[in-house]
Design a protein around this motif. Structure first.
Motif, PDB file in Angstrom:
ATOM      1  N   ASN A  93     -52.745 -15.044 -54.522  1.00 26.98           N
ATOM      2  CA  ASN A  93     -51.576 -15.057 -53.654  1.00 26.98           C
ATOM      3  C   ASN A  93     -52.000 -14.545 -52.291  1.00 26.98           C
ATOM      4  OD1 ASN A  93     -51.658 -12.213 -53.883  1.00 26.98           O
ATOM      5  ND2 ASN A  93     -50.319 -12.283 -55.680  1.00 26.98           N
ATOM      6  N   GLU A  94     -51.065 -14.201 -51.442  1.00 24.86           N
ATOM      7  CA  GLU A  94     -51.439 -13.832 -50.080  1.00 24.86           C
ATOM      8  C   GLU A  94     -52.196 -12.515 -50.015  1.00 24.86           C
ATOM      9  OE1 GLU A  94     -47.773 -14.157 -48.030  1.00 24.86           O
ATOM     10  OE2 GLU A  94     -47.895 -16.337 -48.119  1.00 24.86           O
ATOM     11  N   GLU A  95     -51.966 -11.647 -51.004  1.00 27.08           N
ATOM     12  CA  GLU A  95     -52.605 -10.337 -50.930  1.00 27.08           C
ATOM     13  C   GLU A  95     -53.957 -10.287 -51.636  1.00 27.08           C
ATOM     14  OE1 GLU A  95     -49.098  -8.728 -52.478  1.00 27.08           O
ATOM     15  OE2 GLU A  95     -48.271  -9.493 -50.609  1.00 27.08           O
ATOM     16  N   GLN A  96     -54.008 -10.927 -52.805  1.00 29.51           N
ATOM     17  CA  GLN A  96     -55.271 -10.838 -53.537  1.00 29.51           C
ATOM     18  C   GLN A  96     -55.523 -12.079 -54.368  1.00 29.51           C
ATOM     19  OE1 GLN A  96     -55.399  -7.866 -56.555  1.00 29.51           O
ATOM     20  NE2 GLN A  96     -53.288  -8.183 -57.188  1.00 29.51           N
ATOM     21  N   THR A  97     -56.780 -12.279 -54.667  1.00 32.58           N
ATOM     22  CA  THR A  97     -57.198 -13.387 -55.504  1.00 32.58           C
ATOM     23  C   THR A  97     -58.126 -12.825 -56.562  1.00 32.58           C
ATOM     24  OG1 THR A  97     -57.062 -14.869 -53.625  1.00 32.58           O
ATOM     25  CG2 THR A  97     -58.364 -15.622 -55.488  1.00 32.58           C
ATOM     26  N   THR A  98     -57.945 -13.277 -57.798  1.00 34.84           N
ATOM     27  CA  THR A  98     -58.805 -12.785 -58.858  1.00 34.84           C
ATOM     28  C   THR A  98     -59.440 -13.970 -59.592  1.00 34.84           C
ATOM     29  OG1 THR A  98     -57.307 -10.932 -59.106  1.00 34.84           O
ATOM     30  CG2 THR A  98     -58.941 -11.230 -60.839  1.00 34.84           C
ATOM     31  N   ILE A  99     -60.711 -13.822 -59.899  1.00 37.33           N
ATOM     32  CA  ILE A  99     -61.434 -14.866 -60.609  1.00 37.33           C
ATOM     33  C   ILE A  99     -62.031 -14.238 -61.851  1.00 37.33           C
ATOM     34  CG2 ILE A  99     -63.409 -16.439 -60.501  1.00 37.33           C
ATOM     35  CD1 ILE A  99     -63.083 -16.277 -57.401  1.00 37.33           C
ATOM     36  N   ALA A 100     -61.873 -14.917 -62.987  1.00 39.87           N
ATOM     37  CA  ALA A 100     -62.582 -14.496 -64.196  1.00 39.87           C
ATOM     38  C   ALA A 100     -63.477 -15.660 -64.575  1.00 39.87           C
ATOM     39  CB  ALA A 100     -61.605 -14.182 -65.310  1.00 39.87           C
ATOM     40  N   ALA A 101     -64.776 -15.406 -64.634  1.00 41.95           N
ATOM     41  CA  ALA A 101     -65.689 -16.520 -64.846  1.00 41.95           C
ATOM     42  C   ALA A 101     -66.732 -16.167 -65.886  1.00 41.95           C
ATOM     43  CB  ALA A 101     -66.365 -16.884 -63.531  1.00 41.95           C
ATOM     44  N   LEU A 102     -66.994 -17.123 -66.766  1.00 37.97           N
ATOM     45  CA  LEU A 102     -68.039 -16.945 -67.760  1.00 37.97           C
ATOM     46  C   LEU A 102     -69.268 -17.730 -67.293  1.00 37.97           C
ATOM     47  CD1 LEU A 102     -68.496 -15.809 -70.750  1.00 37.97           C
ATOM     48  CD2 LEU A 102     -68.320 -18.217 -71.385  1.00 37.97           C
ATOM     49  N   THR A 103     -70.395 -17.041 -67.219  1.00 38.86           N
ATOM     50  CA  THR A 103     -71.605 -17.736 -66.759  1.00 38.86           C
ATOM     51  C   THR A 103     -72.348 -18.294 -67.961  1.00 38.86           C
ATOM     52  OG1 THR A 103     -72.885 -15.730 -66.913  1.00 38.86           O
ATOM     53  CG2 THR A 103     -71.817 -16.174 -64.818  1.00 38.86           C
ATOM     54  N   GLU A 104     -73.355 -19.132 -67.668  1.00 42.00           N
ATOM     55  CA  GLU A 104     -74.054 -19.775 -68.781  1.00 42.00           C
ATOM     56  C   GLU A 104     -74.823 -18.758 -69.630  1.00 42.00           C
ATOM     57  OE1 GLU A 104     -76.925 -22.479 -67.262  1.00 42.00           O
ATOM     58  OE2 GLU A 104     -77.373 -21.197 -65.537  1.00 42.00           O
ATOM     59  N   ASN A 105     -75.147 -17.572 -69.038  1.00 38.76           N
ATOM     60  CA  ASN A 105     -75.760 -16.559 -69.904  1.00 38.76           C
ATOM     61  C   ASN A 105     -74.740 -15.565 -70.440  1.00 38.76           C
ATOM     62  OD1 ASN A 105     -75.513 -15.736 -67.322  1.00 38.76           O
ATOM     63  ND2 ASN A 105     -77.705 -15.565 -66.940  1.00 38.76           N
ATOM     64  N   SER A 106     -73.547 -16.090 -70.739  1.00 37.43           N
ATOM     65  CA  SER A 106     -72.510 -15.366 -71.491  1.00 37.43           C
ATOM     66  C   SER A 106     -72.087 -14.047 -70.877  1.00 37.43           C
ATOM     67  CB  SER A 106     -72.964 -15.128 -72.941  1.00 37.43           C
ATOM     68  OG  SER A 106     -72.807 -16.307 -73.650  1.00 37.43           O
ATOM     69  N   GLN A 107     -72.008 -14.024 -69.572  1.00 45.94           N
ATOM     70  CA  GLN A 107     -71.468 -12.861 -68.874  1.00 45.94           C
ATOM     71  C   GLN A 107     -70.068 -13.207 -68.409  1.00 45.94           C
ATOM     72  OE1 GLN A 107     -73.615 -10.685 -65.939  1.00 45.94           O
ATOM     73  NE2 GLN A 107     -73.879  -9.455 -67.770  1.00 45.94           N
ATOM     74  N   LEU A 108     -69.103 -12.368 -68.751  1.00 48.29           N
ATOM     75  CA  LEU A 108     -67.747 -12.593 -68.238  1.00 48.29           C
ATOM     76  C   LEU A 108     -67.559 -11.698 -67.023  1.00 48.29           C
ATOM     77  CD1 LEU A 108     -65.042 -13.942 -68.406  1.00 48.29           C
ATOM     78  CD2 LEU A 108     -64.327 -12.232 -70.058  1.00 48.29           C
ATOM     79  N   ILE A 109     -67.464 -12.328 -65.866  1.00 51.52           N
ATOM     80  CA  ILE A 109     -67.429 -11.575 -64.619  1.00 51.52           C
ATOM     81  C   ILE A 109     -66.038 -11.670 -64.006  1.00 51.52           C
ATOM     82  CG2 ILE A 109     -68.434 -11.336 -62.319  1.00 51.52           C
ATOM     83  CD1 ILE A 109     -70.920 -12.694 -63.461  1.00 51.52           C
ATOM     84  N   LEU A 110     -65.533 -10.510 -63.606  1.00 54.18           N
ATOM     85  CA  LEU A 110     -64.215 -10.451 -62.985  1.00 54.18           C
ATOM     86  C   LEU A 110     -64.403 -10.138 -61.508  1.00 54.18           C
ATOM     87  CD1 LEU A 110     -61.223 -10.497 -63.967  1.00 54.18           C
ATOM     88  CD2 LEU A 110     -61.331  -8.013 -63.954  1.00 54.18           C
ATOM     89  N   VAL A 111     -63.907 -11.009 -60.639  1.00 47.85           N
ATOM     90  CA  VAL A 111     -64.048 -10.805 -59.202  1.00 47.85           C
ATOM     91  C   VAL A 111     -62.661 -10.678 -58.592  1.00 47.85           C
ATOM     92  CG1 VAL A 111     -64.929 -11.734 -57.046  1.00 47.85           C
ATOM     93  CG2 VAL A 111     -66.143 -12.170 -59.170  1.00 47.85           C
ATOM     94  N   ASN A 112     -62.438  -9.617 -57.866  1.00 47.55           N
ATOM     95  CA  ASN A 112     -61.145  -9.440 -57.203  1.00 47.55           C
ATOM     96  C   ASN A 112     -61.364  -9.385 -55.699  1.00 47.55           C
ATOM     97  OD1 ASN A 112     -59.042  -7.047 -56.141  1.00 47.55           O
ATOM     98  ND2 ASN A 112     -58.162  -8.711 -57.312  1.00 47.55           N
ATOM     99  N   LEU A 113     -60.615 -10.212 -54.988  1.00 48.41           N
ATOM    100  CA  LEU A 113     -60.707 -10.241 -53.530  1.00 48.41           C
ATOM    101  C   LEU A 113     -59.376  -9.770 -52.984  1.00 48.41           C
ATOM    102  CD1 LEU A 113     -62.191 -13.754 -53.673  1.00 48.41           C
ATOM    103  CD2 LEU A 113     -63.468 -11.785 -52.846  1.00 48.41           C
ATOM    104  N   ASN A 114     -59.410  -8.571 -52.412  1.00 47.58           N
ATOM    105  CA  ASN A 114     -58.182  -7.987 -51.894  1.00 47.58           C
ATOM    106  C   ASN A 114     -58.160  -8.193 -50.387  1.00 47.58           C
ATOM    107  OD1 ASN A 114     -55.914  -6.566 -51.525  1.00 47.58           O
ATOM    108  ND2 ASN A 114     -56.541  -4.823 -52.787  1.00 47.58           N
ATOM    109  N   ILE A 115     -57.105  -8.849 -49.918  1.00 46.98           N
ATOM    110  CA  ILE A 115     -57.060  -9.189 -48.498  1.00 46.98           C
ATOM    111  C   ILE A 115     -56.167  -8.189 -47.784  1.00 46.98           C
ATOM    112  CG2 ILE A 115     -56.424 -10.961 -46.832  1.00 46.98           C
ATOM    113  CD1 ILE A 115     -56.749 -12.888 -49.365  1.00 46.98           C
ATOM    114  N   GLU A 116     -56.735  -7.520 -46.807  1.00 51.37           N
ATOM    115  CA  GLU A 116     -55.929  -6.600 -46.006  1.00 51.37           C
ATOM    116  C   GLU A 116     -55.833  -7.146 -44.599  1.00 51.37           C
ATOM    117  OE1 GLU A 116     -57.268  -2.547 -46.085  1.00 51.37           O
ATOM    118  OE2 GLU A 116     -56.975  -2.469 -48.246  1.00 51.37           O
ATOM    119  N   THR A 117     -54.628  -7.217 -44.084  1.00 48.35           N
ATOM    120  CA  THR A 117     -54.452  -7.709 -42.725  1.00 48.35           C
ATOM    121  C   THR A 117     -54.053  -6.532 -41.853  1.00 48.35           C
ATOM    122  OG1 THR A 117     -53.646  -9.741 -43.696  1.00 48.35           O
ATOM    123  CG2 THR A 117     -53.318  -9.479 -41.338  1.00 48.35           C
TER     124      THR A 117
END
Lengths: 758, 558
Positions: free
Chosen positions: A199-223
């Motif tokens: 959304n406008e404030e933050q974006t979150t990604i949960a991704a599984l890589t081919e070597n079975s790592q579940l990675i959580l990425v959070n992008l917090n947008i501050e204006t």
């Protein structure tokens, strides 16, 4: 002579024709009148009947099944060897979008498949698309997991303009991060499973890589509100994964993450704090040997829908227990399809969803109502793909033979079913199945709660307490007035009670709410005592009366007992009220309502059922009194004289002869009174708190059907489910009162025949 | 007085007879008590009650002065009061207290205050205490200090001050009335005409007439004239406001503050402690007249209820015009023309039962069918120029009257049928035997004899309609209507307008108003008016019915 005779005949002839014309016009008038009266009379009667018909007419669409129709069918747009990842439709249902595994996004018209716009994100990124995820449907976020460990995010949006008063929709794709892709895995392992929300404030990604790592990425947008400069804070954490990931979803608020592994175990993470995700629960959600084939959130992001290879779809959501801990509960199962579920598509705004199975059949469901609205064979083949229009009025289907079908979907009122109207329903975020009426809320992911049961309960509760108060007073009063009271007094008493039937209930409601309710609260002990003390005082007075000197007794003729009792009742009532406060101080610490709540656990509202019961009782007393008095008075005189002549006392005659004969009439009086109590509106609106609780406690309020209509109808949107359900409530009231009144009328007519035959 | 005696006494049933008698007495007491309560509370409000000046000890043992009217008196348990009040000794379990209306809401924030009697040090009733009724902020109580014009004090002798004040109030009342006339009548007229002109222009434009056509130019010219007229009025208004705002008065409040207020705010000022009985009565009648003839002020909590009376009456009249012919025709058909059989009997039961269907159901029907369906279609056909703002497709007077007409038509049918069945057979047969047709018998003999039954039915219908609120909440009643449904603008009767209603007024002021305590007396007065209206109508109906019975008894004997 001759001439005069002939003259006579002529004049008679003339008279005859004149008479004939006159007669003709009279008969014409007669006929015209007959037709006018008949037409008018039947017209008025039809107009009256129209009420019931109209109510039914408005209510019927609630129960109609969904309607589906194929609007268009065309070859898949931008046909090639590439595979489709995703489809979406814009709000007006004019344009749809197809996402390809080459990273190409194709916008096409739903009418004929004409391609309007094509965008490709690979022009910026040389890696391949290895996974795909779409965010919450109304957020329109697309996420592409790439082979180099990055994620490409895109929003698709539709600008509407009106050149020359014609609506033109121009679809677009844009990257929210100024053309950058998001690096998820620093080592560059490709991303095989993905979930995104933004959304406008933050974006979150949960991704599984081919070597079975579940990675959580959070992008917090501050204006920065002064310079309008954006700074992006990136938080990366890893969630341990043991048995791989099959399906992964994240809720719209980016606080919950669910994934299933190859063992079909569901893992539920709380990711509110992005630095340290908490595993709330891991549990097996399907039986052994059964596979989870699809998983999706219902709109609002609370319920999770899990489809399996038997064609079943289960709704799960976290439920809070006594320790405020959440655990997942299986709420309900939809079991209308037989082939493995391929895809679950939630509606954008309602709690409905669609499910496509591997036999190409589509199930249309509504979660809250626990209702399978329709199962439709789309002929989509074993690997079809569907998308629903935002207003849930259309459907885009890709078939296995590279054809796209556009369907019209008419499904106006999926949230209504017998169980959602009358049964207990387990609503999202509640502890268990409940009866709740809550038709609107500020939030737009709100689950409407349309249970009529608490309202009907409120109506019955009001009627019960009203009848408890009204029946004894009015029937006993009728007995006395009809049989024992002197004729002169009766001529005054009867009309003065009857005239109260015409008293506007808004006045009773006002007095009950603003005058009587505070008195009840202040003098609660008196309210209990009065029902005990006044009858005792009456009997005591009667007993003492017989010991008075004959002289005084003879002054008062028969049938005037009521007048003698006037001072007795007034004195007794006054005494009770004077004693009330001292008693309260002495026994209940000066505050009986508080005592009731603290010692007995009975909660006390100022505007409660007791107040309403008395007020409605007051409103129905004249009705019951008048009709039952007529019935008792109408008992043929020879029956009573016969009984008296055989030595029965007046009371025995009353109890054994008159009451028995008149009982059907009294019954019909009670029925009519009940009809009035059930439909009473203003008193209920004004003298209760109007909260829809289901509790028989006399000191709590309620919300009645009639009051609910009066309060909510002006705000309900024409043609909406809420509007139609309020009509249904009206229809229920209509039928209930019509039923009571018809019974009463039939009984009364039979009684009339009986009296005339006696 | 042995137990056997008592048992015998109970067996005879005498106590049960007395209990039944008690039930009647209680019912009658309830009815009478209710009427008395409404009448007492409703009528006593207008009496100028004395204003008292209290010296109170506060909880922190300071002394304060409070000025106000005593409104209510009650005894209450100490445990229900806030704890730790040192003014109440531990031994006192029951405490008496008084509710004081302090007024001056703009200065004190609170209108009302409960005062424990133990805290009252002294009560005085000074003659020069005045009550000022204002257009805003409710009553003001205090002492008059001076009257000013443009900041200069007027008059010098203190004895004249009150008289001067009264004169100035009357003078500014006149200006106030004039302003109201200009604003409401004159400018309101212009606004109405402008709106019609705008719609006309729009319909001209929609019908494809170009800007330079004669018709359009004509409307532009009219528009210009109206604008001019409007400007002249608004400058007139400016002058009036200037004249009005010159005057002010200074008053000393209970806490010793002296405040200056514009005189334009004052509705009336009086010194109740200084009034004799004749002045009291005049004041009472004036207030009563204001109540029935004036517009409401301050979110309906002050002033009159004239628009509500007017709305109720006109709605009921329109309803009566519609319900009578239809009710009578249906009754005549059922009784005279329809073939008597099971079908007609069923219809009769159904019609009878409809009188018992909850009124809110009729409201639902009225909203769905009349307002949305019929009204929406009327708008689409005839008022498409003003769409999307609805004309008839929204709750309004016409729909309210129609809904109530449907609600009350069973009453008229039942009553008329009863009248028809009371017409002696001999009279009908006599008329037919003399060669009259059925229609002639009907119109010349039967219907005239039924007239009083029809009127009874109509009166009962009106009485029921006047008291209904629930359906009206859905189909056209509002808490404050900007204009009456009847005015000097063509077409004079505005059936599409929303209106005010006595019953709804009671609900709204009693339950929706921000200051229920202050509004309560007015609600009682409104309730009294409504009850009186309905009781009078019902008594009239009963009288007519009784006369009717006498009449037929006589004609049957002859």
């Amino acid at each position: 002579m001759k001439s005069s005779a002939s003259n006579n005949t002529v004049s008679t002839k003339l008279d005859l024709t004149k008479d004939f014309n006159y007669k003709n016009s009279r008969y014409l008038k007669d006929v015209i009148t007959r037709y006018l009266m008949t037409a008018g009379g039947i017209g008025v009667i039809i107009a009256i009947v129209l009420i019931a018909v109209y109510l039914v007419w408005i209510v019927i669409p609630l129960f109609l099944p969904a309607h589906t129709a194929k609007l268009a069918s065309f070859e898949i747009p931008d046909k090639g060897p590439d595979v489709s990842l995703f489809y979406a439709v814009e709000e007006q249902r004019e344009i749809a979008m197809r996402v390809l595994d080459t990273g190409t996004i194709v916008f096409f018209k739903t009418s004929d498949g004409e391609v309007i716009n094509t965008e490709n994100l690979l022009s910026q990124n040389r890696a391949n698309v290895t996974s795909f995820a779409a965010g919450n449907s109304s957020g329109r976020l697309l996420g592409f997991g790439m082979s180099d460990g990055t994620v490409e995010l895109r929003y698709h949006q539709y600008n509407i303009s009106y050149p020359d008063d014609i609506r033109i929709i121009s679809p677009q794709v844009f990257n929210p991060f100024d053309g950058d892709s998001i690096v998820v895995d620093e080592s560059g392992a490709s991303i095989v499973k993905l979930a995104v929300q933004g959304n406008e404030e933050q974006t979150t990604i949960a991704a599984l890589t081919e070597n079975s790592q579940l990675i959580l990425v959070n992008l917090n947008i501050e204006t920065n509100f002064l310079t309008d400069e954006r700074t992006i804070n990136k938080v990366v954490t890893t969630i341990p994964v043991q048995y791989g990931v099959r399906h992964i979803i994240m809720d719209v608020d980016q606080t919950e993450l669910y994934f299933t592994d190859i063992e079909n175990v569901l893992h539920y993470y709380n990711i509110r704090n992005k630095q340290s995700p908490i595993l709330v629960q891991s549990l097996s959600v399907v039986e052994d040997e059964i596979d989870i084939t699809a998983m999706e959130f219902l709109s609002g992001g609370i319920s999770v829908l899990i489809g399996d290879n038997l064609g079943r779809i289960a709704q799960w959501f976290p439920v809070r227990d006594e320790n405020n801990d959440y655990s997942l509960k299986k709420i309900r199962i939809f079991d209308s399809q037989i082939s493995p579920i391929r895809q679950i598509v939630p509606e954008y705004f309602r709690k409905g969803f669609l499910a496509l199975d591997e036999s190409g059949k589509l199930g249309i469901y509504h979660a809250t109502a626990h209702r399978t609205i329709k199962v439709q064979d789309l002929n989509a083949g074993h690997d079809g793909m569907i998308a629903i229009a935002p207003r849930a009025n259309g459907l885009v289907v890709e078939n296995s033979d590279s054809v796209v079908d556009v369907w019209e979907l008419e499904n106006e009122h999926p949230e209504v079913s017998w169980s959602s109207l009358w049964g207990k329903v387990w609503y999202e975020s509640r502890d268990g199945p409940e009866y709740i009426w809550q038709s609107s809320s500020a939030s737009n992911i709100f689950e409407p709660k349309f249970s009529l049961t608490p309202l009907a309960f409120g109506t019955l509760k009001a009627s019960l307490y009203a009848m408890l108060f009204a029946i004894p007073l009015s029937i006993m009063g009728a007995i006395y007035t009809a049989y024992f009271m002197s004729a002169g007094l009766r001529n005054i008493v009867k009309p003065s009670i009857e005239i109260m039937a015409a008293l506007p209930t808004v006045i009773l409601g006002f007095l009950a709410g603003l005058w009587f309710a505070p008195i009840v609260e202040a003098y609660l002990p008196a309210m209990f005592l009065i029902f005990l003390v006044v009858p005792i005082a009456i009997i005591a007075a009667a007993y003492l009366w017989q010991f008075l000197p004959e002289k005084i007794k003879h002054r008062v003729p028969q049938g005037f007992e009521g007048l003698i009792l006037l001072p007795v009742i007034i004195l007794a009532t006054t005494a009770v009220f004077l004693l009330s406060q001292p008693i309260e101080v002495w026994l209940f610490g000066g505050n009986l309502p508080l005592w009731l709540t603290q010692e007995l656990g009975i909660s006390f509202d100022q505007r409660n059922s007791f107040v309403v019961g008395i007020a409605i009782g007051f409103a129905v007393i004249p009705t019951i009194f008048s009709i039952s008095e007529d019935a008792i008075f109408g008992v043929p005189k020879h029956l009573t004289t016969g009984s008296l002549a055989l030595g029965a006392t007046p009371w025995q005659t009353m109890a054994k002869v008159i009451l028995l004969t008149a009982s059907p009439g009294i019954f019909s009086a009670v029925m009519i009174g009940l009809g009035r109590a059930v439909g009473e509106t203003m008193i209920v609106v004004m003298a209760t708190g109007n909260t829809a609780i289901m509790d028989i406690n006399i000191f709590e309020g309620f919300r009645a059907l009639s009051a609910n209509i009066a309060v909510e109808m002006p705000e309900s949107e024409l043609g909406s489910t809420h509007y139609r359900i309020l009509f249904l409530a009206g229809l229920v009231l209509f039928m209930a009162t019509f039923f009571f009144n018809t019974i009463a009328e039939v009984v009364r007519q039979k009684l009339r025949v009986k009296y005339s035959s006696l | 007085m042995t137990t056997r005696n008592i048992k015998h006494w109970f067996d005879s049933g005498t106590p049960y007879i007395w209990l039944n008698a008690g039930a009647v007495t209680i019912s009658v007491l309830l009815v009478m008590g209710l009427l008395f309560l409404i009448a007492y509370r409703g009528l006593s409000h207008f009496w100028p009650s004395e204003i008292a000046e209290f010296q109170l000890t506060e909880a922190d043992s300071n002394t304060i002065t409070v000025i106000g009217e005593m409104v209510e008196y009650e005894t209450v348990q100490r445990s229900r009061l806030p704890e730790g009040d040192i003014r109440i000794p531990e031994s006192e379990e029951l405490v008496s207290r008084t509710l004081i209306k302090m007024g001056n809401r703009d200065y004190f924030g609170l209108d009302f205050m409960w005062v424990v009697d133990l805290a009252v040090r002294d009560i005085k009733y000074p003659n020069d205490l005045m009550a000022v009724e204002r257009h805003e902020w409710g009553n003001l109580y205090g002492y008059l200090v001076s009257v000013k014009q443009n900041g200069e004090e007027l008059g010098d002798k203190a004895s004249n001050l009150w008289v001067l004040f009264q004169e100035q109030i009357i003078a500014s009342q006149d200006v106030h009335n004039e302003i109201e006339h200009v604003e409401k009548d004159l400018i309101g007229d212009i606004n109405y005409k402008m709106e019609r002109l705008r719609l006309k222009q729009r319909s001209l434009e929609r019908s494809g007439i170009t800007a330079d056509s004669a018709q359009l130019r004509e409307t532009t010219e009219q528009q210009r004239l109206l604008d001019e007229e409007y400007n002249s009025y608004s400058s007139q208004l400016g002058n009036l406001y200037e004249r009005l705002n010159q005057f002010s008065f200074v008053t000393r409040l209970s806490d010793g503050r002296e405040v200056e207020l514009p005189l334009a705010q004052v509705v009336r000022a009086y010194q109740p402690n200084n009034m004799n009985i004749a002045e009291d009565i005049i004041h009472y009648l004036m207030k009563l007249w204001e109540f029935v003839s004036d517009e409401p002020r301050e979110a309906n909590t002050e002033g009159g209820i004239y628009p509500a009376i007017f709305g109720t009456v006109i709605m009921v009249l329109i309803m009566a015009v519609m319900v009578t012919p239809f009710g009578v025709v249906a009754a005549v058909y059922l009784h005279e023309y329809a073939k008597q059989g099971p079908l007609v009997r069923t219809i009769r039961i159904a019609v009878n039962n409809l009188a018992g269907v909850p009124s809110v159901v009729y409201g639902v029907f009225g909203l769905g069918f009349f307002v949305y369906f019929v009204g929406g279609n009327i708008d689409a056909l005839f008022f498409s120029d003003s769409l999307p703002s609805p004309t008839f497709g929204t709750p309004g007077l016409l729909w309210a009257s129609l809904t109530l007409a449907i609600l009350t038509v069973p009453v008229v049918i039942v009553s008329t049928e009863e009248g028809l069945s009371r017409v002696p057979r001999a009279i009908r047969e006599g008329s037919l035997a003399l060669g009259a047709t059925k229609a002639e018998t009907l119109f010349r003999t039967v219907l005239p004899m039924t007239a009083s039954a029809m009127i009874t039915g109509l009166i009962l219908a009106i009485a029921r309609a006047a008291g209904e609120v629930a359906p009206l909440m859905l189909v056209g009643v509002v808490k404050l209507a900007p204009s009456l449904p009847l005015d000097g603008n063509f077409p004079y009767v505005h059936l599409e307008r929303k209106f005010m209603h006595l019953g709804f007024h009671i609900y709204d002021v009693g339950f929706q108003s921000p200051n229920v305590e202050a509004a309560r007396p007015l609600v009682y007065a409104t309730a009294l008016l409504l009850v009186l209206l309905i009781i009078i109508l019902n008594l009239a109906a009963i009288r007519i019915r009784n006369k009717l019975r006498e009449k037929y008894r006589a004609s049957e004997q002859h």
